[in-house]
Design an enzyme around this catalytic site. Structure first.
Site, PDB file in Angstrom:
ATOM      1  N   SER A  39      -1.008  -0.391   2.738  1.00 36.48           N
ATOM      2  CA  SER A  39      -1.112  -0.617   4.177  1.00 36.48           C
ATOM      3  C   SER A  39      -1.204  -2.083   4.583  1.00 36.48           C
ATOM      4  O   SER A  39      -1.236  -2.989   3.764  1.00 36.48           O
ATOM      5  CB  SER A  39      -2.295   0.127   4.778  1.00 36.48           C
ATOM      6  N   GLY A  64      -2.619  -3.343  -1.178  1.00 34.37           N
ATOM      7  CA  GLY A  64      -1.865  -2.619  -2.193  1.00 34.37           C
ATOM      8  C   GLY A  64      -0.616  -3.370  -2.617  1.00 34.37           C
ATOM      9  O   GLY A  64      -0.579  -4.598  -2.627  1.00 34.37           O
ATOM     10  N   ALA A  65       0.430  -2.618  -2.958  1.00 32.63           N
ATOM     11  CA  ALA A  65       1.667  -3.207  -3.479  1.00 32.63           C
ATOM     12  C   ALA A  65       2.275  -4.227  -2.520  1.00 32.63           C
ATOM     13  O   ALA A  65       2.867  -5.222  -2.954  1.00 32.63           O
ATOM     14  CB  ALA A  65       2.667  -2.105  -3.794  1.00 32.63           C
ATOM     15  N   ALA A  66       2.133  -4.007  -1.210  1.00 33.58           N
ATOM     16  CA  ALA A  66       2.694  -4.940  -0.225  1.00 33.58           C
ATOM     17  C   ALA A  66       2.091  -6.337  -0.361  1.00 33.58           C
ATOM     18  O   ALA A  66       2.724  -7.329   0.009  1.00 33.58           O
ATOM     19  CB  ALA A  66       2.481  -4.407   1.184  1.00 33.58           C
ATOM     20  N   THR A  96       5.270  -0.284   5.498  1.00 34.85           N
ATOM     21  CA  THR A  96       3.965   0.250   5.137  1.00 34.85           C
ATOM     22  C   THR A  96       3.406   0.949   6.378  1.00 34.85           C
ATOM     23  O   THR A  96       4.156   1.255   7.295  1.00 34.85           O
ATOM     24  CB  THR A  96       3.025  -0.855   4.589  1.00 34.85           C
ATOM     25  N   TYR A  97       2.114   1.195   6.384  1.00 29.78           N
ATOM     26  CA  TYR A  97       1.486   1.818   7.549  1.00 29.78           C
ATOM     27  C   TYR A  97       0.286   0.974   7.966  1.00 29.78           C
ATOM     28  O   TYR A  97      -0.182   0.117   7.217  1.00 29.78           O
ATOM     29  CB  TYR A  97       1.073   3.266   7.254  1.00 29.78           C
TER      30      TYR A  97
END
Length: 128
Positions: A25, A73-75, A57-58
């Site tokens: 996110s 996270g991954a972002a 993402t969100y």
């Protein structure tokens, strides 16, 4: 026919944090979300002006007035603290909705404070 249009944009936001170990996110100051009508858990597209990365993402609503722009996270692998990003949402509209659609755009300063709200109505299909 249904078409996809930009619905909202946060322009020139600065990344304030990056947290690889959080579960995905982007966390955004809730005041900014309100200004452009983005909701928690809504899907967003993000463009990193510094490196050209584009990703989705969100949203998680962050503390009001904090100026927070934290990629989680991954972002978080796609940004550095201080990078300038653009955050966008899109809406799928039918032909009747297209005519009156007016995206909301917030331009931010280096502290992630809104310095301008742009009315995109002039650029909509009703004026073409």
């Amino acid at each position: 026919m249904i078409r996809t249009f930009m619905n909202s944009k946060i322009h020139r936001a600065r990344v304030t944090e990056s947290n690889l170990n959080y579960v995905g996110s982007i966390t955004i100051d809730a005041n900014i979300l309100d200004a452009v009508d983005i909701l928690p858990n809504e899907k967003v597209a993000i463009v990193n002006n510094n490196n050209g990365a584009r990703f989705e993402t969100y949203v998680i609503a962050g503390e009001r007035g904090s100026g927070k722009m934290c990629l989680n996270g991954a972002a978080s692998r796609l940004v550095e603290v201080g990078d300038v990003i653009i955050i966008m949402t899109y809406a799928q509209l039918n032909e009747d909705e297209m005519v009156d659609h007016s995206p909301k755009v917030a331009v931010l300063n280096e502290n992630n404070e809104i310095i301008e709200m742009i009315n995109e109505k002039e650029n909509t299909i009703s004026n073409v």
